[in-house]
Design an enzyme around this catalytic site. Structure first.
Site, mmCIF file in Angstrom:
data_model
loop_
_atom_site.group_PDB
_atom_site.id
_atom_site.type_symbol
_atom_site.label_atom_id
_atom_site.label_comp_id
_atom_site.label_asym_id
_atom_site.label_seq_id
_atom_site.Cartn_x
_atom_site.Cartn_y
_atom_site.Cartn_z
ATOM 1 N N PRO A 13 0.799 -1.232 0.000
ATOM 2 C CA PRO A 13 0.000 0.000 0.000
ATOM 3 C C PRO A 13 0.826 1.274 0.000
ATOM 4 O O PRO A 13 1.888 1.357 0.595
ATOM 5 C CB PRO A 13 -0.819 -0.105 1.302
ATOM 6 N N ASN A 14 0.254 2.277 -0.712
ATOM 7 C CA ASN A 14 0.770 3.637 -0.807
ATOM 8 C C ASN A 14 1.995 3.778 -1.705
ATOM 9 O O ASN A 14 2.417 4.896 -2.001
ATOM 10 C CB ASN A 14 1.073 4.223 0.580
ATOM 11 N N ARG A 21 5.038 10.930 -2.201
ATOM 12 C CA ARG A 21 4.724 10.566 -0.815
ATOM 13 C C ARG A 21 5.936 10.733 0.074
ATOM 14 O O ARG A 21 6.940 10.050 -0.116
ATOM 15 C CB ARG A 21 4.242 9.118 -0.794
ATOM 16 N N TYR A 26 11.108 8.689 1.175
ATOM 17 C CA TYR A 26 11.072 7.706 0.085
ATOM 18 C C TYR A 26 11.664 8.218 -1.222
ATOM 19 O O TYR A 26 11.765 7.457 -2.188
ATOM 20 C CB TYR A 26 9.630 7.261 -0.132
ATOM 21 N N ASN A 75 8.017 -5.621 -1.237
ATOM 22 C CA ASN A 75 7.959 -4.508 -0.311
ATOM 23 C C ASN A 75 6.531 -4.471 0.217
ATOM 24 O O ASN A 75 5.658 -3.881 -0.411
ATOM 25 C CB ASN A 75 8.328 -3.185 -0.989
ATOM 26 N N ALA A 78 3.184 -1.101 4.727
ATOM 27 C CA ALA A 78 2.637 -1.165 6.090
ATOM 28 C C ALA A 78 2.178 -2.561 6.481
ATOM 29 O O ALA A 78 2.197 -2.917 7.675
ATOM 30 C CB ALA A 78 1.478 -0.186 6.212
ATOM 31 N N ASP A 88 1.327 -15.777 6.488
ATOM 32 C CA ASP A 88 0.914 -17.164 6.245
ATOM 33 C C ASP A 88 1.010 -17.522 4.763
ATOM 34 O O ASP A 88 1.372 -18.647 4.402
ATOM 35 C CB ASP A 88 -0.515 -17.373 6.754
ATOM 36 N N GLU A 99 12.675 -9.532 1.417
ATOM 37 C CA GLU A 99 11.846 -8.453 1.959
ATOM 38 C C GLU A 99 12.611 -7.152 1.749
ATOM 39 O O GLU A 99 13.789 -7.062 2.154
ATOM 40 C CB GLU A 99 11.585 -8.661 3.444
ATOM 41 N N HIS A 101 12.718 -2.804 1.854
ATOM 42 C CA HIS A 101 12.139 -1.519 2.282
ATOM 43 C C HIS A 101 13.025 -0.392 1.754
ATOM 44 O O HIS A 101 14.257 -0.468 1.869
ATOM 45 C CB HIS A 101 12.066 -1.430 3.805
ATOM 46 N N ILE A 102 12.408 0.623 1.218
ATOM 47 C CA ILE A 102 13.148 1.772 0.699
ATOM 48 C C ILE A 102 13.903 2.444 1.843
ATOM 49 O O ILE A 102 15.084 2.773 1.730
ATOM 50 C CB ILE A 102 12.182 2.759 0.014
ATOM 51 N N SER A 103 13.187 2.628 2.952
ATOM 52 C CA SER A 103 13.787 3.307 4.115
ATOM 53 C C SER A 103 14.393 2.276 5.065
ATOM 54 O O SER A 103 14.074 1.086 5.020
ATOM 55 C CB SER A 103 12.695 4.114 4.855
ATOM 56 N N ARG A 108 13.530 4.178 12.178
ATOM 57 C CA ARG A 108 12.305 4.984 12.214
ATOM 58 C C ARG A 108 11.544 4.748 13.517
ATOM 59 O O ARG A 108 12.067 4.127 14.444
ATOM 60 C CB ARG A 108 11.453 4.678 10.978
HETATM 61 C C1 DHK Z 1 7.202 1.540 2.868
HETATM 62 C C2 DHK Z 1 6.069 1.875 3.555
HETATM 63 O O1 DHK Z 1 4.967 2.252 2.930
HETATM 64 C C3 DHK Z 1 6.053 1.893 5.016
HETATM 65 O O2 DHK Z 1 4.771 1.527 5.557
HETATM 66 C C4 DHK Z 1 7.110 0.978 5.571
HETATM 67 C C5 DHK Z 1 8.376 0.955 3.504
HETATM 68 C C6 DHK Z 1 8.454 1.307 4.945
HETATM 69 C C7 DHK Z 1 9.645 1.306 2.759
HETATM 70 O O3 DHK Z 1 10.568 1.901 3.356
HETATM 71 O O4 DHK Z 1 9.679 0.963 1.559
HETATM 72 O O5 DHK Z 1 7.171 1.080 6.903
#
Ligand code: DHK
Length: 149
Positions: A13-14, A21, A26, A75, A78, A88, A99, A101-103, A108
């Site tokens: 999501p997002n 964003r 990001y 990725n 959330a 699962d 797995e 994550h950009i950040s 954080r």
């Molecule tokens: C991206 C998100 O949308 C956050 O909810 C994660 C992750 C971090 C990222 O760093 O790609 O916590």
């Protein structure tokens, strides 16, 4: 050479709003930029690249990957921290899972520190920024070649 099974690159999501964003976290690259880099990094490997804001759709994508994929780069955004259902589903996959994550989620707020997905992922990459995705793709091809899980 037999056609490689595809690499599934799944985004939660997002992430459709990447570039608009919280760019201070990001960055300004878009998900379309990321997709191009991933396809280039994959070389001869076919790539399925998806993004969804729906937990159900993300789980359906993992189910498809269970039957079709050589490896998964995900990725979960959330859902990383909240979704037992996603965990699962990922547990059913027999190939390697990265797995991503950009950040650097560990730098954080504490709510981003406990990943459910990490309990089944083969490897975790966090903090490289959006330009880290192609590195993760290359790493995934090596994990597939090594037969890692
Ligand atoms: C991206 C998100 O949308 C956050 O909810 C994660 C992750 C971090 C990222 O760093 O790609 O916590």
């Amino acid at each position: 050479m037999a056609e490689n099974k595809p690499l599934y690159i799944l985004n939660g999501p997002n992430l459709n709003r990447l570039g608009r964003r919280e760019p201070e976290i990001y960055g300004y690259y878009t998900l379309s930029d990321v997709e191009g880099w991933c396809r280039e990094a994959a070389g001869d490997w076919p790539v399925v690249f998806r993004q969804t804001n729906s937990e159900e759709r993300l789980i359906e994508d993992v189910h498809e990957a269970i039957d079709e994929a050589a490896g998964i780069l995900i990725n979960p955004a959330a859902f990383t921290f909240t979704s037992l259902a996603l965990l699962d589903a990922l547990k059913m996959f027999t190939g390697p899972i990265i797995e991503f994550h950009i950040s650097n989620v560990h730098r954080r707020e504490p709510l981003y520190h406990k990943s459910l997905v990490s309990t089944t992922a083969t490897a975790v990459m966090a903090g490289l920024g959006a330009t880290g995705y192609p590195h993760a793709v290359r790493a995934l091809t090596l994990l597939v070649a090594e037969g890692r899980r």
